[in-house]
Scaffold this motif. Structure first.
Motif, PDB file in Angstrom:
ATOM      1  N   VAL A 112       0.770  -1.360   0.022  1.00  0.00           N
ATOM      2  CA  VAL A 112      -0.055   0.177   0.027  1.00  0.00           C
ATOM      3  C   VAL A 112       0.847   1.405  -0.113  1.00  0.00           C
ATOM      4  CG1 VAL A 112      -0.251  -0.152   2.389  1.00  0.00           C
ATOM      5  CG2 VAL A 112      -1.826   1.140   1.049  1.00  0.00           C
ATOM      6  N   ASP A 113       0.240   2.353  -0.574  1.00  0.00           N
ATOM      7  CA  ASP A 113       1.133   3.679  -0.374  1.00  0.00           C
ATOM      8  C   ASP A 113       0.413   4.341   0.775  1.00  0.00           C
ATOM      9  OD1 ASP A 113       1.616   6.206  -0.898  1.00  0.00           O
ATOM     10  OD2 ASP A 113       1.285   6.286  -2.948  1.00  0.00           O
ATOM     11  N   ALA A 114       1.150   3.977   1.758  1.00  0.00           N
ATOM     12  CA  ALA A 114       0.678   4.450   3.190  1.00  0.00           C
ATOM     13  C   ALA A 114       0.592   6.164   3.243  1.00  0.00           C
ATOM     14  CB  ALA A 114       1.663   4.103   4.171  1.00  0.00           C
ATOM     15  N   PRO A 115       1.367   6.918   2.723  1.00  0.00           N
ATOM     16  CA  PRO A 115       1.259   8.269   2.600  1.00  0.00           C
ATOM     17  C   PRO A 115      -0.058   8.451   2.232  1.00  0.00           C
ATOM     18  CG  PRO A 115       3.292   7.927   2.345  1.00  0.00           C
ATOM     19  CD  PRO A 115       2.595   6.541   2.150  1.00  0.00           C
ATOM     20  N   ALA A 116      -0.222   8.005   0.769  1.00  0.00           N
ATOM     21  CA  ALA A 116      -1.509   8.247   0.073  1.00  0.00           C
ATOM     22  C   ALA A 116      -2.759   7.945   0.986  1.00  0.00           C
ATOM     23  CB  ALA A 116      -1.577   7.580  -1.213  1.00  0.00           C
ATOM     24  N   PHE A 117      -2.776   6.803   1.567  1.00  0.00           N
ATOM     25  CA  PHE A 117      -3.727   6.432   2.379  1.00  0.00           C
ATOM     26  C   PHE A 117      -4.247   7.196   3.577  1.00  0.00           C
ATOM     27  CE2 PHE A 117      -5.338   4.503   6.307  1.00  0.00           C
ATOM     28  CZ  PHE A 117      -6.602   3.885   5.980  1.00  0.00           C
ATOM     29  N   LEU A 118      -3.084   7.434   4.199  1.00  0.00           N
ATOM     30  CA  LEU A 118      -3.184   8.552   5.443  1.00  0.00           C
ATOM     31  C   LEU A 118      -3.824  10.033   5.025  1.00  0.00           C
ATOM     32  CD1 LEU A 118       0.003   7.794   7.506  1.00  0.00           C
ATOM     33  CD2 LEU A 118      -2.468   7.253   8.039  1.00  0.00           C
ATOM     34  N   ALA A 119      -3.471  10.514   3.743  1.00  0.00           N
ATOM     35  CA  ALA A 119      -3.769  11.745   3.246  1.00  0.00           C
ATOM     36  C   ALA A 119      -5.333  11.413   2.757  1.00  0.00           C
ATOM     37  CB  ALA A 119      -3.171  12.114   2.024  1.00  0.00           C
ATOM     38  N   PHE A 120      -5.887  10.244   2.245  1.00  0.00           N
ATOM     39  CA  PHE A 120      -7.162  10.112   2.127  1.00  0.00           C
ATOM     40  C   PHE A 120      -8.089  10.139   3.182  1.00  0.00           C
ATOM     41  CE2 PHE A 120     -10.606   6.668   1.514  1.00  0.00           C
ATOM     42  CZ  PHE A 120     -11.384   7.209   0.517  1.00  0.00           C
ATOM     43  N   TYR A 121      -7.495   9.215   4.472  1.00  0.00           N
ATOM     44  CA  TYR A 121      -8.379   9.090   5.646  1.00  0.00           C
ATOM     45  C   TYR A 121      -8.471  10.606   6.105  1.00  0.00           C
ATOM     46  CZ  TYR A 121      -9.706   7.437  10.084  1.00  0.00           C
ATOM     47  OH  TYR A 121     -10.249   6.890  11.289  1.00  0.00           O
ATOM     48  N   ARG A 122      -7.553  11.339   6.266  1.00  0.00           N
ATOM     49  CA  ARG A 122      -7.716  12.675   6.864  1.00  0.00           C
ATOM     50  C   ARG A 122      -8.633  13.636   6.077  1.00  0.00           C
ATOM     51  NH1 ARG A 122      -4.639  16.657   9.628  1.00  0.00           N
ATOM     52  NH2 ARG A 122      -4.918  18.555   8.778  1.00  0.00           N
ATOM     53  N   ASP A 123      -8.482  13.379   4.626  1.00  0.00           N
ATOM     54  CA  ASP A 123      -9.361  14.168   3.780  1.00  0.00           C
ATOM     55  C   ASP A 123     -11.031  13.806   3.954  1.00  0.00           C
ATOM     56  OD1 ASP A 123      -7.592  15.863   2.825  1.00  0.00           O
ATOM     57  OD2 ASP A 123      -7.353  14.570   0.941  1.00  0.00           O
ATOM     58  N   THR A 124     -11.031  12.370   4.264  1.00  0.00           N
ATOM     59  CA  THR A 124     -12.445  11.937   4.543  1.00  0.00           C
ATOM     60  C   THR A 124     -12.886  12.417   5.743  1.00  0.00           C
ATOM     61  OG1 THR A 124     -11.818   9.808   3.089  1.00  0.00           O
ATOM     62  CG2 THR A 124     -13.915   9.824   5.024  1.00  0.00           C
TER      63      THR A 124
END
Length: 130
Positions: A112-124
């Motif tokens: 997984v692209d962990a930084p992209a996931f964390l950014a998506f989670y935050r944006d959500t």
């Protein structure tokens, strides 16, 4: 699998920042995450934060581009030291083991692209997700 969901860690710093930015929702996330974070800390699996299992599965369904996947047959170990682990035999690998015979080919996340996931989670959480 856990090997993929454990690649993303929600650190205390990440969650504190999110709690500050997301108002009551962020405060709620901080509070409910304390039990989970304490569990991981008490077992020595992390030092401030925790892996993101369930949310990773949701992210894979919504944004598969954040994940690297492979196709192949999957087996689950049912006894011994590796009980519960899943094993993938990629389609491109040939062997003579009969244990894989008649197993369907499925697509499995392997990273997984962990930084992209964390950014998506935050944006959500902040209501800015696409």
């Amino acid at each position: 699998g856990l090997d993929v969901t454990q690649q993303t860690n929600m650190s205390d710093a990440y969650l504190k920042d999110l709690a500050g930015a997301a108002g009551d929702d962020g405060k709620f996330l901080w509070e409910v995450s304390r039990f989970y974070e304490n569990f991981y800390r008490s077992t020595g699996q992390t030092h401030g934060g925790f892996p993101v299992h369930d949310s990773s599965a949701v992210a894979l369904a919504l944004h598969p581009e954040m994940f690297v996947t492979e196709r192949g047959a999957v087996r689950v170990v049912t006894e011994g030291i590796a009980i519960g682990q899943t094993i993938l035999r990629p389609d491109k690998r040939f062997d003579h083991a009969r244990d894989w015979q008649d197993r369907p080919s499925v697509e499995v996340a392997v990273s997984v692209d962990a930084p992209a996931f964390l950014a998506f989670y935050r944006d959500t959480i902040l209501g800015r997700a696409r």
